[in-house]
Design an enzyme around this catalytic site. Structure first.
Site, mmCIF file in Angstrom:
data_model
loop_
_atom_site.group_PDB
_atom_site.id
_atom_site.type_symbol
_atom_site.label_atom_id
_atom_site.label_comp_id
_atom_site.label_asym_id
_atom_site.label_seq_id
_atom_site.Cartn_x
_atom_site.Cartn_y
_atom_site.Cartn_z
ATOM 1 N N ARG A 236 0.963 -1.307 0.016
ATOM 2 C CA ARG A 236 0.048 -0.187 0.002
ATOM 3 C C ARG A 236 0.973 1.227 0.250
ATOM 4 O O ARG A 236 1.940 1.232 0.824
ATOM 5 C CB ARG A 236 -0.763 -0.134 1.066
ATOM 6 C CG ARG A 236 -2.175 -0.925 1.173
ATOM 7 C CD ARG A 236 -3.096 -0.338 -0.151
ATOM 8 N NE ARG A 236 -4.290 -1.358 0.012
ATOM 9 C CZ ARG A 236 -4.598 -2.325 -0.824
ATOM 10 N NH1 ARG A 236 -3.422 -2.643 -1.402
ATOM 11 N NH2 ARG A 236 -5.660 -2.930 -0.880
ATOM 12 N N GLU A 265 -4.030 7.597 -5.007
ATOM 13 C CA GLU A 265 -4.490 6.987 -6.131
ATOM 14 C C GLU A 265 -5.764 7.428 -6.405
ATOM 15 O O GLU A 265 -6.726 7.770 -5.847
ATOM 16 C CB GLU A 265 -4.394 5.653 -5.856
ATOM 17 C CG GLU A 265 -3.115 5.021 -5.461
ATOM 18 C CD GLU A 265 -3.046 3.544 -5.198
ATOM 19 O OE1 GLU A 265 -4.139 2.747 -5.594
ATOM 20 O OE2 GLU A 265 -2.032 2.904 -4.688
ATOM 21 N N HIS A 284 -1.566 0.756 -9.902
ATOM 22 C CA HIS A 284 -2.166 -0.379 -9.114
ATOM 23 C C HIS A 284 -2.577 -1.593 -9.740
ATOM 24 O O HIS A 284 -3.984 -1.681 -9.752
ATOM 25 C CB HIS A 284 -3.124 0.439 -8.220
ATOM 26 C CG HIS A 284 -3.423 -0.544 -6.952
ATOM 27 N ND1 HIS A 284 -3.720 0.147 -5.606
ATOM 28 C CD2 HIS A 284 -3.290 -1.823 -6.579
ATOM 29 C CE1 HIS A 284 -3.994 -0.752 -4.589
ATOM 30 N NE2 HIS A 284 -3.871 -1.882 -5.123
HETATM 31 C C1 GLV Z 1 -5.368 -4.622 -4.086
HETATM 32 O O1 GLV Z 1 -4.469 -4.205 -3.700
HETATM 33 C C2 GLV Z 1 -5.951 -5.840 -2.948
HETATM 34 O O2 GLV Z 1 -5.988 -5.367 -2.144
HETATM 35 O O3 GLV Z 1 -6.391 -6.800 -3.557
#
Ligand code: GLV
Ligand code: GLV
Length: 325
Positions: A236, A265, A284
């Site tokens: 994260r 983001e 991401h």
């Molecule tokens: C993606 O970042 C998730 O948490 O699945």
């Protein structure tokens, strides 16, 4: 009467149909708390399913009948779990289906950063490949370098497997407890954070965001990395102090970074990160393959059905709320 639920992400039609077999589905593309139709649907909803959004006390007050939330993600830092616990709302997530795909993304980030693949591919597209290439196109090796993993969970293990068997890399990890399986299978060595930072060529972050992991990598930690070190983050964004990282990349404190996650983001188009040639920035996409995103949505649908029909076996973040008092 079927229980009413709110779906706040578009999912494949067959999965949508599976939800409709069990529930009255109120579908939205996103969780926009200002949307009056969503507000109305939440009044009746016993379950919610989707990804993203911020599910805190204020949100929960709009959903008085809620019994379960099913997130199409492994991470659940966007949920206030204490508030859910206080209301005995079960939280379900998808911890297993994306493991291998995210580990692939991490390897990709390591390779792209070390070998400057994105940067040089753009130069080829720009017509700059005119004669045989010289050192200004070279990268650094990945194979047999030392990898340090922060977050030896499922994804960390899948990354260690790739690094150890595929790339002959010594594996270091930092964790509160000994991870016997990692030590046996990948000869992984547990060390404190400072040692990991100092000895790793690649520092790979696969940590979830919690109070303990917020800004765990800041200026002081970046300064402990090798000058040739590469930071990879697919956990994260806020686990890393992004301002400190930008400074470290600008000053040459570290060599490069490969990032799939950011403090904000989508990443702002004017972020200094995007001006740095030694940064690979991905939107991401850790788990973003057709197969895995389908698998995550299917898992989340099954999770919601299980929790609302009282048949949960796995994937519950707060199973204590399922127990009858
Ligand atoms: C993606 O970042 C998730 O948490 O699945
Ligand atoms: C993280 O590493 C996880 O397996 O959830």
């Amino acid at each position: 009467m079927k229980p009413s639920i709110v779906l706040y992400k578009s999912i494949p039609p067959d999965l949508h149909a599976r939800l409709e077999q069990h529930f009255t589905v109120h579908a939205f593309d996103e969780l926009n708390p200002e949307n009056p139709a969503l507000k109305q649907a939440l009044q009746q909803a016993e379950g919610i399913i989707g990804s993203g959004g911020k599910i805190d006390n204020a949100f929960l007050q709009q959903a008085p009948k809620l019994r379960a939330a099913s997130t199409i993600a492994v991470g659940y830092d966007n949920f206030d779990v204490e508030a859910l616990n206080a209301r005995r709302i079960a939280l379900m997530h998808t911890p297993t289906v994306l493991t291998e795909t995210v580990a692939d993304t991490l390897m990709g980030l390591m390779l792209a950063s070390a070998r400057r693949m994105i940067e040089v591919a753009e130069r080829v597209k720009a017509g700059e490949w005119q004669e045989s290439i010289g050192p200004e196109w070279y990268g650094v090796d990945v194979h047999h370098k030392t990898i340090g993993i922060l977050g030896m969970g499922r994804i960390g293990m899948a990354l260690a497997q790739r690094a150890h068997f595929g790339f002959g890399m010594p594996v270091l990890y930092n964790a509160r407890r000994v991870h016997q399986e990692a030590e046996q299978r990948f000869s992984a060595r547990r060390c404190d954070l400072d040692t990991l930072l100092a000895e790793s060529d690649f520092v790979c972050i696969v940590l979830p965001l919690t109070d303990e992991t917020f800004h765990i990598i800041g200026r002081e930690q970046l300064a402990k990395m090798k000058k040739s070190g590469i930071l990879i983050n697919a956990g994260r964004g806020p686990v890393v102090d992004e301002a400190a990282l930008i400074e470290a990349l600008q000053n040459g404190t570290i060599h490069a970074a490969g990032l799939d996650v950011f403090e904000q983001e989508p990443l702002a188009v004017n972020s200094p990160l995007l001006k740095l040639p030694n940064v690979v920035a991905l939107p991401h996409i850790g788990s973003a393959t057709h197969e895995t995103r389908y698998g995550m949505a299917a898992c989340a649908v099954d999770n919601l059905i299980a929790v609302l029909t009282g048949t949960v076996k796995e994937n519950c973040v707060n199973p204590q709320v399922l127990k009858t008092a």
